[in-house]
Enzyme design. Structure first.
Site, PDB file in Angstrom:
ATOM      1  N   ASP A   1       0.861  -1.173   0.000  1.00 22.22           N
ATOM      2  CA  ASP A   1       0.000   0.000   0.000  1.00 22.22           C
ATOM      3  C   ASP A   1       0.905   1.234   0.000  1.00 22.22           C
ATOM      4  O   ASP A   1       1.786   1.336   0.859  1.00 22.22           O
ATOM      5  CB  ASP A   1      -0.829  -0.005   1.298  1.00 22.22           C
ATOM      6  CG  ASP A   1      -2.259   0.399   1.075  1.00 22.22           C
ATOM      7  OD1 ASP A   1      -2.469   1.436   0.439  1.00 22.22           O
ATOM      8  OD2 ASP A   1      -3.157  -0.317   1.551  1.00 22.22           O
TER       9      ASP A   1
ATOM     10  N   ASP B   1      -3.226   4.617  -2.404  1.00 18.66           N
ATOM     11  CA  ASP B   1      -4.286   5.110  -1.536  1.00 18.66           C
ATOM     12  C   ASP B   1      -4.853   6.424  -2.090  1.00 18.66           C
ATOM     13  O   ASP B   1      -4.095   7.305  -2.500  1.00 18.66           O
ATOM     14  CB  ASP B   1      -3.665   5.358  -0.144  1.00 18.66           C
ATOM     15  CG  ASP B   1      -4.687   5.650   0.927  1.00 18.66           C
ATOM     16  OD1 ASP B   1      -5.546   4.793   1.172  1.00 18.66           O
ATOM     17  OD2 ASP B   1      -4.629   6.746   1.524  1.00 18.66           O
TER      18      ASP B   1
ATOM     19  N   GLU C   1      -6.943   3.312  -5.682  1.00 17.89           N
ATOM     20  CA  GLU C   1      -8.220   3.475  -4.979  1.00 17.89           C
ATOM     21  C   GLU C   1      -8.823   4.795  -5.432  1.00 17.89           C
ATOM     22  O   GLU C   1      -8.236   5.860  -5.212  1.00 17.89           O
ATOM     23  CB  GLU C   1      -7.977   3.512  -3.470  1.00 17.89           C
ATOM     24  CG  GLU C   1      -9.277   3.685  -2.695  1.00 17.89           C
ATOM     25  CD  GLU C   1      -9.100   4.160  -1.270  1.00 17.89           C
ATOM     26  OE1 GLU C   1      -9.935   3.828  -0.437  1.00 17.89           O
ATOM     27  OE2 GLU C   1      -8.117   4.887  -0.993  1.00 17.89           O
TER      28      GLU C   1
ATOM     29  N   HIS D   1     -11.009  -3.155   3.730  1.00 16.81           N
ATOM     30  CA  HIS D   1     -10.886  -2.768   5.142  1.00 16.81           C
ATOM     31  C   HIS D   1     -11.665  -1.507   5.504  1.00 16.81           C
ATOM     32  O   HIS D   1     -11.597  -1.060   6.644  1.00 16.81           O
ATOM     33  CB  HIS D   1      -9.395  -2.578   5.456  1.00 16.81           C
ATOM     34  CG  HIS D   1      -8.802  -1.451   4.664  1.00 16.81           C
ATOM     35  ND1 HIS D   1      -8.668  -1.488   3.287  1.00 16.81           N
ATOM     36  CD2 HIS D   1      -8.372  -0.229   5.040  1.00 16.81           C
ATOM     37  CE1 HIS D   1      -8.155  -0.355   2.865  1.00 16.81           C
ATOM     38  NE2 HIS D   1      -7.970   0.432   3.904  1.00 16.81           N
ATOM     39  N   ASP D   2     -12.343  -0.909   4.535  1.00 14.47           N
ATOM     40  CA  ASP D   2     -13.131   0.302   4.809  1.00 14.47           C
ATOM     41  C   ASP D   2     -14.628   0.062   4.685  1.00 14.47           C
ATOM     42  O   ASP D   2     -15.417   1.000   4.863  1.00 14.47           O
ATOM     43  CB  ASP D   2     -12.776   1.417   3.793  1.00 14.47           C
ATOM     44  CG  ASP D   2     -11.348   1.899   3.925  1.00 14.47           C
ATOM     45  OD1 ASP D   2     -10.830   1.920   5.051  1.00 14.47           O
ATOM     46  OD2 ASP D   2     -10.749   2.260   2.888  1.00 14.47           O
TER      47      ASP D   2
HETATM   48  C1  NOJ Z   1      -8.261   5.130   2.181  1.00 17.17           C
HETATM   49  C2  NOJ Z   1      -7.896   3.956   3.015  1.00 17.17           C
HETATM   50  O1  NOJ Z   1      -8.408   2.794   2.434  1.00 17.17           O
HETATM   51  C3  NOJ Z   1      -8.434   4.235   4.398  1.00 17.17           C
HETATM   52  O2  NOJ Z   1      -8.346   3.111   5.234  1.00 17.17           O
HETATM   53  C4  NOJ Z   1      -7.688   5.412   4.968  1.00 17.17           C
HETATM   54  O3  NOJ Z   1      -8.233   5.743   6.219  1.00 17.17           O
HETATM   55  C5  NOJ Z   1      -7.785   6.618   4.046  1.00 17.17           C
HETATM   56  N1  NOJ Z   1      -7.552   6.270   2.679  1.00 17.17           N
HETATM   57  C6  NOJ Z   1      -6.780   7.679   4.407  1.00 17.17           C
HETATM   58  O4  NOJ Z   1      -5.501   7.267   4.031  1.00 17.17           O
END
Ligand code: NOJ
Length: 540
Positions: free
Chosen positions: A103, A204, A265, A329-330
């Site tokens: 990442d 990210d 992402e 994970h989000d």
């Molecule tokens: C996206 C990530 O997937 C998330 O987990 C993170 O909190 C935010 N970006 C900030 O980096």
């Protein structure tokens, strides 16, 4: 195909498995997963058949956002182990033909990164412009930009009398990608990992990298949540046109090395497949893959899935390649998001087949292969800053980050001591060990599907064509040269009358309801929640 060419396609053909390192396997008994733990489980991943692992951040970090706030891009955070451990992971993974994706969190750093410490030390510091500083009157915000995690995106710095921008937490200041020295320094960090043998990167929030150079305020739109961030149309604080050039330079850097990749992402408030696809450039000069999160909020409805797949695939450039993702994970885990009572289990099988047989690279989030559910975290154990801020309205993201359920031992075989997040209450019945031994388990279904994908070119690289059959059923053909596969996914808990009468003889490859190897000319119905993939064995 030449060996080298085949290797360069690993990220298109294979399944990529996302590991949240804190929660995968703890080797030293401190309750937090680590790199040595991942190494212990490489054989499991190899047997599952995956081609690559993507690790959520393992760089040095004060962990305000659990690694998404990096304080040293070249160091491994001690909670996960040492650089030696990481080098061993790369070596051991490669030995098993598993690629390693890191990442890269480069929209922002930690506020404790030495660059930011320099930058905030004085207005004249040579690194001042490596971050985004504006305004010099406290209380007069430079514009209306809001932080994704709540509050204003501008934080006042008393010492130097200016605001700095943070699109997420105030402990995550945004860097200034327009500054050539910052860009050079970041590219040196990337090269460091390329030289170490990293196979790819997940970028990210890639669409946040560049901001409007005039710092215009965003116009208002109509948002979904009572969160000020969602009330704006984010046209000035992200998705700026200059990003194209930056991604081209990034791609050129990766192209200096063999068979490396990057997946971005792309954040959007509502399904926006064309936006994700836009960052693939012409398919050869920007990202290799871009996540389209259209499925994260949609209902369990076959026609909606079809519509969204068509929209996303329809916007991929000719030389580009799609990918499929249902959890990360989000996001609330797919098992909980799509599941209702007893149906949850059956839907997980349908989703597994969709993920692995769809055209494009499948991304599988750890634990999805055994049907892990989202866990309700008691307030006292919340770790995620988002949960801390918004509980109970939004419990945050800990629920999808709970420890992997390896066995029915104490702490689910994840650790020898109390894990950093609570375990799901179903781990004694739902875990890797028992599913490996159970015929017909979800885990064995995933293993069969992934093995099948490896065997069959039509599933790995073939064309996709939807069959219009009957409401509630998603069906499609995948074909490549002489191979032809047909997938049936009954999204509903009811039998569907349907006369399958395609020409020739068909054979069951993998199915929830039919015996593999069974051959037929036709069939008359689909079972409730049936997921079946057939191959055509002879044209008549
Ligand atoms: C996206 C990530 O997937 C998330 O987990 C993170 O909190 C935010 N970006 C900030 O980096």
């Amino acid at each position: 195909m030449a060996q080298k060419e085949m290797e360069s396609l690993w990220w298109k053909e294979g399944v990529i498995y996302q590991i949240y390192p804190r929660s995968f396997k703890d080797s030293n008994g401190d309750g937090v997963g680590d790199i040595a733990g991942i190494i212990e489980k490489l054989n499991y991943l190899q047997d599952l058949g995956i081609a690559g692992i993507w690790l959520s951040p393992i760089n040095a970090s004060p962990m305000f956002d659990f690694g998404y706030d990096v304080s040293d891009y070249r160091a491994i955070d001690p909670v996960f182990g040492t650089m030696k451990d990481f080098e061993r992971l790369i070596k051991e993974a490669h030995r098993r033909k598993i690629r390693v994706i890191m990442d890269l969190v480069m929209n922002h750093t930690s506020h404790l990164h030495p660059w930011f410490i320099e930058s905030r030390s004085s207005r004249n510091n040579p690194m001042r412009d490596w971050y985004i500083w504006r305004g010099d009157k406290k209380g007069e915000y430079p514009n209306n930009w809001m932080a994704y995690f709540g509050g204003r995106a501008w934080e006042w710095d008393e010492k130097t009398g200016q605001y700095y921008l943070h699109s997420f937490l105030k402990e995550q200041p945004d860097v200034n990608w327009r500054n050539p020295d910052l860009k050079k320094a970041m590219f040196a960090e990337i090269r460091f990992w390329l030289e170490k043998g990293i196979d790819g990167f997940r970028l990210d929030v890639v669409n946040f990298f560049i901001k409007d150079n005039l710092f215009r305020s965003n116009p208002f739109g109509i948002g979904k949540y009572p969160r000020p961030y969602d009330l704006q149309k984010h046209i000035y604080d992200r998705d700026r046109p200059e990003l194209t050039e930056l991604l081209q330079a990034w791609r050129a850097l990766l192209d200096e090395y063999d068979a490396r990749m990057m997946v971005g992402e792309v954040v959007a408030e509502k399904p926006h497949p064309a936006l994700a696809a836009q960052y693939l450039g012409d398919g050869t000069d920007a990202l290799h893959l871009a996540f389209d999160f259209s499925f994260m909020n949609n209902k369990w409805d076959s026609s909606l899935f079809k519509k969204r797949i068509e929209a996303y695939h329809g916007s991929i450039p000719k030389e580009g390649w799609p990918c499929t993702v249902f959890s990360n994970h989000d996001q609330v885990r797919s098992f909980t998001r799509y599941g209702r009572g007893d149906d949850a289990e059956k839907r997980a099988f349908v989703l597994a087949m969709l993920l692995v047989t769809m055209r494009g690279t499948p991304f599988l989030y750890y634990g999805e292969e055994i049907g892990m559910k989202n866990v309700r975290i008691p307030k006292s154990r919340i770790q995620d800053p988002v949960g801390k801020r918004y509980w109970p309205f939004n419990p945050g993201r800990d629920g999808e980050r709970t420890p992997m359920q390896w066995s029915n031992e104490e702490y689910a075989g994840f650790s020898k001591s109390e894990p950093w997040l609570p375990l799901a209450d179903d781990y004694r019945e739902k875990n890797v060990e028992c599913q490996l031994n159970a015929n017909g388990s979800l885990l064995n279904f995933y293993r069969d599907l992934i093995a099948l994908r490896k065997e069959r070119e039509a599933l790995r690289m073939g064309d996709l064509m939807f069959n219009d059959i009957t409401p509630g059923v998603l069906s499609y053909m995948r074909s490549a040269r002489k191979e032809e596969s047909c997938v049936f996914l009954n999204f509903e808990n009811s039998e569907k009358k349907y006369s399958f009468n395609a020409s020739g003889i068909w054979r069951v490859l993998v199915s929830t309801h039919r015996k593999s190897g069974e051959q037929f000319h036709s069939f008359e119905k689909l079972f409730p929640y049936e997921a079946t993939v057939l191959e055509s064995i002879r044209k008549s």
